[in-house]
Design a protein around this motif. Structure first.
Motif, PDB file in Angstrom:
ATOM      1  N   LYS A  83       0.830  -1.206   0.000  1.00  0.00           N
ATOM      2  CA  LYS A  83       0.000   0.000   0.000  1.00  0.00           C
ATOM      3  C   LYS A  83       0.860   1.250   0.000  1.00  0.00           C
ATOM      4  O   LYS A  83       0.532   2.250  -0.658  1.00  0.00           O
ATOM      5  CB  LYS A  83      -0.934  -0.004   1.216  1.00  0.00           C
ATOM      6  CG  LYS A  83      -1.901   1.184   1.219  1.00  0.00           C
ATOM      7  CD  LYS A  83      -2.812   1.206   2.427  1.00  0.00           C
ATOM      8  CE  LYS A  83      -2.099   1.713   3.654  1.00  0.00           C
ATOM      9  NZ  LYS A  83      -3.049   2.020   4.767  1.00  0.00           N
ATOM     10  N   LEU A  84       1.959   1.206   0.716  1.00  0.00           N
ATOM     11  CA  LEU A  84       2.861   2.353   0.757  1.00  0.00           C
ATOM     12  C   LEU A  84       3.401   2.669  -0.630  1.00  0.00           C
ATOM     13  O   LEU A  84       3.544   3.841  -1.000  1.00  0.00           O
ATOM     14  CB  LEU A  84       4.009   2.057   1.722  1.00  0.00           C
ATOM     15  CG  LEU A  84       5.014   3.187   1.968  1.00  0.00           C
ATOM     16  CD1 LEU A  84       4.336   4.356   2.660  1.00  0.00           C
ATOM     17  CD2 LEU A  84       6.195   2.677   2.793  1.00  0.00           C
ATOM     18  N   ILE A  85       3.673   1.633  -1.424  1.00  0.00           N
ATOM     19  CA  ILE A  85       4.199   1.845  -2.774  1.00  0.00           C
ATOM     20  C   ILE A  85       3.163   2.530  -3.658  1.00  0.00           C
ATOM     21  O   ILE A  85       3.479   3.464  -4.404  1.00  0.00           O
ATOM     22  CB  ILE A  85       4.633   0.506  -3.403  1.00  0.00           C
ATOM     23  CG1 ILE A  85       5.853  -0.061  -2.669  1.00  0.00           C
ATOM     24  CG2 ILE A  85       4.940   0.678  -4.893  1.00  0.00           C
ATOM     25  CD1 ILE A  85       6.262  -1.451  -3.131  1.00  0.00           C
ATOM     26  N   VAL A  86       1.899   2.085  -3.590  1.00  0.00           N
ATOM     27  CA  VAL A  86       0.888   2.606  -4.519  1.00  0.00           C
ATOM     28  C   VAL A  86       0.263   3.912  -4.040  1.00  0.00           C
ATOM     29  O   VAL A  86      -0.231   4.705  -4.842  1.00  0.00           O
ATOM     30  CB  VAL A  86      -0.225   1.561  -4.773  1.00  0.00           C
ATOM     31  CG1 VAL A  86       0.355   0.313  -5.415  1.00  0.00           C
ATOM     32  CG2 VAL A  86      -0.987   1.229  -3.506  1.00  0.00           C
ATOM     33  N   GLN A  87       0.278   4.150  -2.725  1.00  0.00           N
ATOM     34  CA  GLN A  87      -0.408   5.312  -2.186  1.00  0.00           C
ATOM     35  C   GLN A  87       0.539   6.362  -1.628  1.00  0.00           C
ATOM     36  O   GLN A  87       0.247   7.562  -1.677  1.00  0.00           O
ATOM     37  CB  GLN A  87      -1.398   4.882  -1.099  1.00  0.00           C
ATOM     38  CG  GLN A  87      -2.315   5.987  -0.605  1.00  0.00           C
ATOM     39  CD  GLN A  87      -3.286   5.480   0.446  1.00  0.00           C
ATOM     40  OE1 GLN A  87      -2.887   4.864   1.430  1.00  0.00           O
ATOM     41  NE2 GLN A  87      -4.567   5.723   0.231  1.00  0.00           N
ATOM     42  N   LEU A 132       6.489   6.770  -6.403  1.00  0.00           N
ATOM     43  CA  LEU A 132       7.407   6.689  -7.529  1.00  0.00           C
ATOM     44  C   LEU A 132       6.706   5.952  -8.664  1.00  0.00           C
ATOM     45  O   LEU A 132       6.513   4.726  -8.585  1.00  0.00           O
ATOM     46  CB  LEU A 132       8.690   5.952  -7.131  1.00  0.00           C
ATOM     47  CG  LEU A 132       9.477   6.564  -5.957  1.00  0.00           C
ATOM     48  CD1 LEU A 132      10.672   5.688  -5.613  1.00  0.00           C
ATOM     49  CD2 LEU A 132       9.924   7.983  -6.308  1.00  0.00           C
ATOM     50  N   PRO A 133       6.270   6.650  -9.721  1.00  0.00           N
ATOM     51  CA  PRO A 133       5.490   5.997 -10.796  1.00  0.00           C
ATOM     52  C   PRO A 133       6.162   4.761 -11.377  1.00  0.00           C
ATOM     53  O   PRO A 133       5.484   3.775 -11.673  1.00  0.00           O
ATOM     54  CB  PRO A 133       5.356   7.108 -11.843  1.00  0.00           C
ATOM     55  CG  PRO A 133       5.423   8.376 -11.055  1.00  0.00           C
ATOM     56  CD  PRO A 133       6.407   8.100  -9.956  1.00  0.00           C
ATOM     57  N   GLU A 134       7.471   4.789 -11.525  1.00  0.00           N
ATOM     58  CA  GLU A 134       8.152   3.621 -12.088  1.00  0.00           C
ATOM     59  C   GLU A 134       8.040   2.416 -11.160  1.00  0.00           C
ATOM     60  O   GLU A 134       7.863   1.273 -11.601  1.00  0.00           O
ATOM     61  CB  GLU A 134       9.623   3.946 -12.356  1.00  0.00           C
ATOM     62  CG  GLU A 134      10.407   2.796 -12.985  1.00  0.00           C
ATOM     63  CD  GLU A 134       9.769   2.270 -14.265  1.00  0.00           C
ATOM     64  OE1 GLU A 134       9.800   1.040 -14.475  1.00  0.00           O
ATOM     65  OE2 GLU A 134       9.214   3.083 -15.040  1.00  0.00           O
ATOM     66  N   GLN A 135       8.133   2.672  -9.853  1.00  0.00           N
ATOM     67  CA  GLN A 135       7.995   1.574  -8.889  1.00  0.00           C
ATOM     68  C   GLN A 135       6.559   1.034  -8.893  1.00  0.00           C
ATOM     69  O   GLN A 135       6.350  -0.183  -8.812  1.00  0.00           O
ATOM     70  CB  GLN A 135       8.375   2.071  -7.495  1.00  0.00           C
ATOM     71  CG  GLN A 135       8.612   0.946  -6.500  1.00  0.00           C
ATOM     72  CD  GLN A 135       9.087   1.466  -5.161  1.00  0.00           C
ATOM     73  OE1 GLN A 135       8.652   2.522  -4.705  1.00  0.00           O
ATOM     74  NE2 GLN A 135       9.984   0.727  -4.505  1.00  0.00           N
ATOM     75  N   VAL A 136       5.580   1.929  -8.996  1.00  0.00           N
ATOM     76  CA  VAL A 136       4.184   1.477  -9.083  1.00  0.00           C
ATOM     77  C   VAL A 136       3.982   0.657 -10.352  1.00  0.00           C
ATOM     78  O   VAL A 136       3.316  -0.389 -10.333  1.00  0.00           O
ATOM     79  CB  VAL A 136       3.222   2.683  -9.056  1.00  0.00           C
ATOM     80  CG1 VAL A 136       1.774   2.195  -9.185  1.00  0.00           C
ATOM     81  CG2 VAL A 136       3.384   3.489  -7.777  1.00  0.00           C
ATOM     82  N   GLN A 163       2.876  -4.530 -12.987  1.00  0.00           N
ATOM     83  CA  GLN A 163       3.314  -5.594 -13.891  1.00  0.00           C
ATOM     84  C   GLN A 163       3.518  -6.909 -13.142  1.00  0.00           C
ATOM     85  O   GLN A 163       3.113  -7.982 -13.626  1.00  0.00           O
ATOM     86  CB  GLN A 163       4.607  -5.184 -14.594  1.00  0.00           C
ATOM     87  CG  GLN A 163       4.424  -4.076 -15.622  1.00  0.00           C
ATOM     88  CD  GLN A 163       5.745  -3.690 -16.282  1.00  0.00           C
ATOM     89  OE1 GLN A 163       6.759  -3.469 -15.615  1.00  0.00           O
ATOM     90  NE2 GLN A 163       5.748  -3.625 -17.605  1.00  0.00           N
ATOM     91  N   ALA A 164       4.130  -6.831 -11.977  1.00  0.00           N
ATOM     92  CA  ALA A 164       4.369  -8.038 -11.187  1.00  0.00           C
ATOM     93  C   ALA A 164       3.051  -8.652 -10.717  1.00  0.00           C
ATOM     94  O   ALA A 164       2.869  -9.877 -10.765  1.00  0.00           O
ATOM     95  CB  ALA A 164       5.257  -7.706  -9.992  1.00  0.00           C
ATOM     96  N   PRO A 166       0.549   3.938 -16.855  1.00  0.00           N
ATOM     97  CA  PRO A 166       1.962   4.314 -16.916  1.00  0.00           C
ATOM     98  C   PRO A 166       2.119   5.722 -17.481  1.00  0.00           C
ATOM     99  O   PRO A 166       1.290   6.176 -18.275  1.00  0.00           O
ATOM    100  CB  PRO A 166       2.566   3.272 -17.875  1.00  0.00           C
ATOM    101  CG  PRO A 166       1.592   2.144 -17.896  1.00  0.00           C
ATOM    102  CD  PRO A 166       0.245   2.750 -17.664  1.00  0.00           C
ATOM    103  N   PRO A 167       3.164   6.429 -17.081  1.00  0.00           N
ATOM    104  CA  PRO A 167       3.410   7.765 -17.632  1.00  0.00           C
ATOM    105  C   PRO A 167       3.492   7.724 -19.159  1.00  0.00           C
ATOM    106  O   PRO A 167       4.032   6.781 -19.739  1.00  0.00           O
ATOM    107  CB  PRO A 167       4.763   8.155 -17.019  1.00  0.00           C
ATOM    108  CG  PRO A 167       4.859   7.330 -15.770  1.00  0.00           C
ATOM    109  CD  PRO A 167       4.163   6.038 -16.076  1.00  0.00           C
TER     110      PRO A 167
END
Length: 385
Positions: free
Chosen positions: A48-52, A60-64, A69-70, A107-108
């Protein structure tokens, strides 16, 4: 010290996705396993921390993107959807947040018409949507699944899957390329279960299921109009007999109000004209006017006025109104007469009284048939965008 440092090291998105999937599998093998539940809760909180993000931690959009993808590669959304009722309370809330963010993430610089998760679900894994709908079978999962569903239902292709899926338990759900708009349904698909989830669930489950049901029927009007035309008799038989005649006051009132919204929407003109051609529908509506509860009477009035105002009433509808003309002319002026501050309602009542006064002594053949397009095979529903 190295051991403690390694435990605190944030997992990378792909690693986190695989780990949560493995923990979910263990949760199914050993329900209520405290250690598994604790590990799941901790790792879902990290996801949740990654997406929110937070006020202190930026997204970080790339990390999201890597996480999305995963999650799709690992089929994690399906595992979360079918497991949500088994998760601890906070983990269920985190799953709801994670799911919703993944469903709307683009994605951006993407020019796609819909997010990758939505494209993946409708084309490859529609079972995710079916599992989310079945979340209404458990009070623990009903509201988080409902919130996720309503996020997904912003996209017309998702509504199409839910409307047209007729798979049984353990069978593959329908994929988007197999949806044939306008085809008649058997009444066995997941959409039809909403009638029972609304009518027989606890108050919280029923209320949330109805909110999702309303979203399905009102969000994508062209798609739903074609569906209602193709399944007119089946849909309104269930709608009237299960929801409008429900023993639950809340369900009854909400259902009558929604019915009015559907019939009075310009997009559903053909559906409306077919509905008000039916004498049994008029009788049902007239009974609502006599209900013990004023708000049921009031919502029923908004359906009744469509029958009376229709300039091309069927012979059956005319006959019912003519046979009840004297009673209606006595009843309507006193109907909800305490609504003195509602000028529109007062004007509509006066209009209906005038229309009933002008009824002919005997039914007259209507100038055109308003229901021919419903039960025939020539329905041409719009394409799913």
């Amino acid at each position: 010290m190295a051991f403690l440092f390694n435990r605190a090291r944030p997992r990378q998105p792909a690693e986190l996705s695989r780990s949560i999937k493995d923990l979910l599998a263990r949760l199914w093998e050993t329900p209520n396993g405290q250690k598994v539940e604790e590990d799941l809760a901790r790792q879902l909180a990290q996801m949740k921390l990654i997406v929110q993000g937070t006020q202190e931690v930026d997204i970080l959009p790339e990390q999201v993107h890597q996480l999305v993808q995963a999650a799709l590669h690992d089929d994690l959304l399906f595992e979360l959807a079918r497991s949500i009722a088994s998760l601890p309370f906070e983990a269920r809330k985190d799953t709801q947040t994670i799911f919703s963010h993944i469903l709307r993430f683009n994605p951006p610089n993407s020019n796609a018409s819909e997010p990758p998760a939505i494209t993946y679900i409708v084309n490859n894994r529609p079972e995710i949507l079916i599992e989310l709908c079945r979340g209404y079978e458990n009070s623990k999962s009903a509201m988080p699944c409902g919130t996720i569903l309503r996020e997904a239902l912003k996209f017309e292709v998702v509504t199409a899957i839910i409307l047209y899926d007729q798979s049984a338990d353990e069978e593959p759900a329908i994929k988007l390329n197999n949806v044939r708009l306008g085809t008649k349904q058997t009444g066995e698909g997941v959409f039809w279960n909403f009638f029972q989830w609304i009518n027989r669930g606890s108050f919280e489950v029923s209320a949330d299921a109805f909110t999702t049901f309303r979203e399905i029927l009102t969000k994508h009007k062209g798609l739903v109009c074609g569906y209602l035309q193709a399944n007119f008799d089946l849909f309104f038989s269930k709608y009237n007999n299960i929801l409008v005649l429900s023993d639950s006051y809340v369900t009854k009132r909400q259902s009558i109000k929604l019915l009015g919204e559907i019939l009075l929407d310009r997009a559903n003109y053909g559906v409306m004209t077919a509905y008000v051609d039916r004498g049994d529908h008029l009788k049902l509506c007239m009974n609502l006017l006599k209900d013990d509860r004023k708000m049921v009477q009031y919502e029923g009035f908004h359906i009744f006025k469509v029958f009376v105002a229709n300039p091309n009433k069927s012979i059956t509808v005319q006959r019912i109104l003519i046979n009840n003309k004297d009673r209606l002319l006595k009843f309507l002026p006193k109907f909800l007469e305490d609504r003195t501050d509602d000028d529109q309602f007062t004007d509509e009542k006066s209009f209906l009284v005038r229309q009933i006064e002008l009824l002919p002594p005997e039914p007259i053949e209507p100038t055109r048939s308003s229901s021919g397009s419903i039960n025939g095979s020539g329905v041409s529903p719009p394409a799913v965008a």
